[in-house]
Design a protein around this motif. Structure first.
Motif, PDB file in Angstrom:
ATOM      1  N   VAL A   1      -3.888 -62.267 -18.427  1.00 57.04           N
ATOM      2  CA  VAL A   1      -5.160 -61.549 -18.371  1.00 57.04           C
ATOM      3  C   VAL A   1      -5.262 -60.934 -16.985  1.00 57.04           C
ATOM      4  O   VAL A   1      -5.178 -61.658 -15.977  1.00 57.04           O
ATOM      5  N   HIS A   2      -5.413 -59.633 -16.921  1.00 56.72           N
ATOM      6  CA  HIS A   2      -5.526 -58.974 -15.620  1.00 56.72           C
ATOM      7  C   HIS A   2      -6.638 -59.650 -14.820  1.00 56.72           C
ATOM      8  O   HIS A   2      -7.702 -59.967 -15.372  1.00 56.72           O
ATOM      9  N   PRO A   3      -6.420 -59.903 -13.532  1.00 52.43           N
ATOM     10  CA  PRO A   3      -7.416 -60.603 -12.719  1.00 52.43           C
ATOM     11  C   PRO A   3      -8.834 -60.013 -12.784  1.00 52.43           C
ATOM     12  O   PRO A   3      -9.814 -60.764 -12.711  1.00 52.43           O
ATOM     13  N   ASP A   4      -8.955 -58.724 -12.941  1.00 53.32           N
ATOM     14  CA  ASP A   4     -10.285 -58.101 -13.037  1.00 53.32           C
ATOM     15  C   ASP A   4     -11.033 -58.518 -14.305  1.00 53.32           C
ATOM     16  O   ASP A   4     -12.244 -58.310 -14.399  1.00 53.32           O
ATOM     17  N   TYR A   5     -10.325 -59.103 -15.276  1.00 47.65           N
ATOM     18  CA  TYR A   5     -10.922 -59.450 -16.569  1.00 47.65           C
ATOM     19  C   TYR A   5     -10.876 -60.948 -16.867  1.00 47.65           C
ATOM     20  O   TYR A   5     -11.208 -61.372 -17.972  1.00 47.65           O
ATOM     21  N   GLN A   6     -10.462 -61.748 -15.892  1.00 47.54           N
ATOM     22  CA  GLN A   6     -10.400 -63.186 -16.102  1.00 47.54           C
ATOM     23  C   GLN A   6     -11.801 -63.793 -16.104  1.00 47.54           C
ATOM     24  O   GLN A   6     -12.753 -63.210 -15.606  1.00 47.54           O
ATOM     25  N   ARG A   7     -11.882 -64.967 -16.727  1.00 47.20           N
ATOM     26  CA  ARG A   7     -13.130 -65.744 -16.820  1.00 47.20           C
ATOM     27  C   ARG A   7     -14.213 -65.023 -17.626  1.00 47.20           C
ATOM     28  O   ARG A   7     -15.394 -65.139 -17.342  1.00 47.20           O
ATOM     29  N   GLN A   8     -13.769 -64.282 -18.643  1.00 47.24           N
ATOM     30  CA  GLN A   8     -14.700 -63.595 -19.534  1.00 47.24           C
ATOM     31  C   GLN A   8     -14.473 -63.979 -20.990  1.00 47.24           C
ATOM     32  O   GLN A   8     -14.975 -63.331 -21.890  1.00 47.24           O
ATOM     33  N   GLY A   9     -13.650 -65.020 -21.231  1.00 50.43           N
ATOM     34  CA  GLY A   9     -13.393 -65.494 -22.585  1.00 50.43           C
ATOM     35  C   GLY A   9     -12.270 -64.766 -23.298  1.00 50.43           C
ATOM     36  O   GLY A   9     -12.001 -65.041 -24.471  1.00 50.43           O
ATOM     37  N   ILE A  10     -11.600 -63.867 -22.607  1.00 51.70           N
ATOM     38  CA  ILE A  10     -10.536 -63.081 -23.246  1.00 51.70           C
ATOM     39  C   ILE A  10      -9.341 -63.963 -23.602  1.00 51.70           C
ATOM     40  O   ILE A  10      -8.807 -63.874 -24.718  1.00 51.70           O
ATOM     41  N   ALA A  11      -8.920 -64.827 -22.691  1.00 46.75           N
ATOM     42  CA  ALA A  11      -7.775 -65.701 -22.960  1.00 46.75           C
ATOM     43  C   ALA A  11      -8.070 -66.621 -24.137  1.00 46.75           C
ATOM     44  O   ALA A  11      -7.217 -66.826 -25.009  1.00 46.75           O
ATOM     45  N   GLN A  12      -9.279 -67.146 -24.194  1.00 48.31           N
ATOM     46  CA  GLN A  12      -9.658 -68.017 -25.303  1.00 48.31           C
ATOM     47  C   GLN A  12      -9.631 -67.253 -26.626  1.00 48.31           C
ATOM     48  O   GLN A  12      -9.145 -67.773 -27.633  1.00 48.31           O
ATOM     49  N   SER A  13     -10.116 -66.024 -26.624  1.00 51.21           N
ATOM     50  CA  SER A  13     -10.077 -65.198 -27.842  1.00 51.21           C
ATOM     51  C   SER A  13      -8.646 -64.894 -28.259  1.00 51.21           C
ATOM     52  O   SER A  13      -8.316 -64.942 -29.452  1.00 51.21           O
ATOM     53  N   LEU A  14      -7.804 -64.573 -27.293  1.00 47.80           N
ATOM     54  CA  LEU A  14      -6.398 -64.317 -27.604  1.00 47.80           C
ATOM     55  C   LEU A  14      -5.744 -65.543 -28.241  1.00 47.80           C
ATOM     56  O   LEU A  14      -5.024 -65.424 -29.238  1.00 47.80           O
ATOM     57  N   MET A  15      -5.993 -66.714 -27.677  1.00 48.17           N
ATOM     58  CA  MET A  15      -5.388 -67.927 -28.221  1.00 48.17           C
ATOM     59  C   MET A  15      -5.919 -68.224 -29.619  1.00 48.17           C
ATOM     60  O   MET A  15      -5.162 -68.658 -30.489  1.00 48.17           O
ATOM     61  N   HIS A  16      -7.185 -67.990 -29.851  1.00 45.82           N
ATOM     62  CA  HIS A  16      -7.747 -68.192 -31.188  1.00 45.82           C
ATOM     63  C   HIS A  16      -7.058 -67.279 -32.202  1.00 45.82           C
ATOM     64  O   HIS A  16      -6.646 -67.728 -33.279  1.00 45.82           O
TER      65      HIS A  16
END
Length: 174
Positions: free
Chosen positions: A96-111
């Motif tokens: 996840v590009h650092p500018d977009y971290q901690r916004q739930g994107i990684a969790q959504s990707l893993m789901h």
């Protein structure tokens, strides 16, 4: 923030550039993703070209996350090619590009990745990450279990050696 997650079947030049941007930014911030900082543009281009080849051969799944039509994150799933391992796959390069971290994107990707894996009959996911990295807390939070650690598995550019932790997650049968 409208988030769109979709599989990337064959990478366009623009997608490869966006993926390179993600990878370079994360490695610059110290992420252990198989590359040293600074990354050589040719090495990054070669890596994504190899990924693209495996996508075309259906040996790998790449999910991309878009915010405002910009590709900002990705994760890969590599199904085991062995006859007796077709029930498992490896999760690779959650970026996840650092500018977009901690916004739930990684969790959504893993789901999304887990849903896709389950639909393909995959029942076991495995992954590795550098021991002590912030990613360990994330993987535990999304249900992965640490199975062990191998010392001196990866190095930094100065030659210091670091352990790698291995994780797994059993997916529910459907």
């Amino acid at each position: 923030m409208p988030l769109i997650i979709e599989p990337l079947a064959q990478l366009t030049v623009e997608q490869q550039q966006a993926l390179a941007w993600q990878l370079q930014a994360c490695v610059a911030q110290g992420a252990s993703l198989g590359f040293y900082h600074p990354l050589c543009d040719a090495d990054v281009a070669n890596y994504w070209s190899q990924v693209n080849t495996e996508l075309k051969e259906s040996k790998r799944l790449l999910l991309g996350a878009y915010v405002n039509q910009q590709l900002v994150a990705s994760v890969q799933l590599v199904p085991c090619q062995k006859q007796n391992g077709q029930h498992r796959a490896e999760v690779e390069k959650l970026i996840v590009h650092p500018d977009y971290q901690r916004q739930g994107i990684a969790q959504s990707l893993m789901h999304h990745l887990e849903t896709y894996a389950s639909q393909q009959g995959i029942r076991l996911l495995v992954l590795d990450t550098q021991s002590g990295d912030k990613s360990e807390q994330f993987y535990q939070a999304v249900g992965f279990t640490k199975s062990g650690e191998i010392p001196h598995f990866v190095s930094d550019q100065q030659g210091a050696l670091y352990a790698t932790s291995y994780y797994f997650k059993l997916l529910p049968t459907r």
